[in-house]
Scaffold this active site. Structure first.
Site, PDB file in Angstrom:
ATOM      1  CB  ILE A   1     -48.420 -18.221  -2.289  1.00  0.00           C
ATOM      2  CG1 ILE A   1     -47.800 -18.599  -3.785  1.00  0.00           C
ATOM      3  CG2 ILE A   1     -48.616 -19.516  -1.595  1.00  0.00           C
ATOM      4  CD1 ILE A   1     -49.156 -19.198  -4.620  1.00  0.00           C
TER       5      ILE A   1
ATOM      6  CB  VAL B   1     -28.697 -18.951  -0.050  1.00  0.00           C
ATOM      7  CG1 VAL B   1     -29.503 -19.886   0.542  1.00  0.00           C
ATOM      8  CG2 VAL B   1     -29.837 -17.635  -0.058  1.00  0.00           C
TER       9      VAL B   1
ATOM     10  CE1 TYR C   1     -39.582 -12.087  -4.608  1.00  0.00           C
ATOM     11  CE2 TYR C   1     -41.006 -11.663  -6.338  1.00  0.00           C
ATOM     12  CZ  TYR C   1     -40.609 -12.538  -5.449  1.00  0.00           C
ATOM     13  OH  TYR C   1     -41.213 -13.863  -5.090  1.00  0.00           O
TER      14      TYR C   1
END
Length: 246
Positions: free
Chosen positions: A187, A63, A154
């Site tokens: 998560i 990407v 990040y």
């Protein structure tokens, strides 16, 4: 089924949250284009979904490479004929404290997590504009809303995603395209496996809900924002973090 007749593109769809989202979207009637740099994992995920009756295809792409993304987008349009939903889910981490962070690690995270979202959106936007409707869901993070120790690159990338999301909501909303973001908390994926147990215990104390998030929690948020039920939701950042204290 909430996505019957829709075509969804999910980047980073070979494993983790992306793979769970691909399966959920397929169950709700969507045709699914899985996009990932990991060809082996992507093909395995696609084949598994085919056995479950999902109309799915895998497309390899980095990407961060705009030319690679444009070629991939053309192939997706040829295969499915349209794109109704774009989930910009691909992301990486290369954590380090500020003084120890390598500039190439900083750049690579920005290239994938931020520039990658720009590249994929720009590649698929013309198709959505032509049909006068579309849903774009970008993956941010609680690190993008509140920062996080050891994640300068990040956090910067995910904060940038929020800025682009809100800008695009204003640009594209009048053309029938909704743009929203999901900001996951901690998560249970491969990423969380790199966090020391002591730190995980501290993070759990900061999360009022009695567990960490699961990939399904994020996939369900994607599903809502991708469905017709969210047609009047535009430019929002949906935090899925168990009520984490900030």
């Amino acid at each position: 089924m909430r996505l019957q007749g829709k075509t969804a593109v999910i980047t980073g769809g070979a494993n983790g949250i992306g793979a769970v989202a691909a399966a959920l979207f397929g169950k709700h009637g969507a045709q699914v284009a899985i996009v990932d740099f990991n060809e082996e994992a992507g093909e395995v995920t696609a084949e598994q979904l085919r056995t479950e009756g999902v109309d799915v295809a895998f497309f390899k792409a980095d990407v961060a490479d705009i030319n690679n993304v444009k070629e991939m987008a053309e192939k997706v349009i040829v295969r499915f004929g349209k794109v109704d939903i774009l989930i910009n889910n691909a992301g990486i981490t290369k954590d380090a404290m500020m003084l120890k962070m390598d500039i190439m690690d900083f750049k690579r995270v920005i290239d994938v997590n931020l520039t990658g979202v720009f590249n994929c959106t720009q590649a698929f936007l013309p198709a959505m504009l032509a049909q006068g409707k579309g849903k774009i869901i970008n993956t941010s993070s609680i690190a993008g809303t509140g920062g996080n120790v050891g994640q300068t690159n990040y956090a910067a990338s995910k904060a940038g995603v929020i800025g682009m999301t809100r800008t695009w909501a204003k640009e594209f909303g009048r053309r029938g395209i909704n743009v929203n973001a999901v900001a996951p908390g901690f998560i249970e994926t491969e990423m969380i496996g790199t966090i020391p147990e002591k730190v995980l215990g501290q993070l759990q104390l900061m999360t009022p809900y009695p567990r960490f998030g699961k990939p399904e929690d994020i996939a369900n948020a994607y599903l809502f924002l991708a469905s017709d039920e969210s047609d009047f939701v535009n430019g929002t950042v949906l935090e899925v973090d168990g009520g984490m204290l900030k």
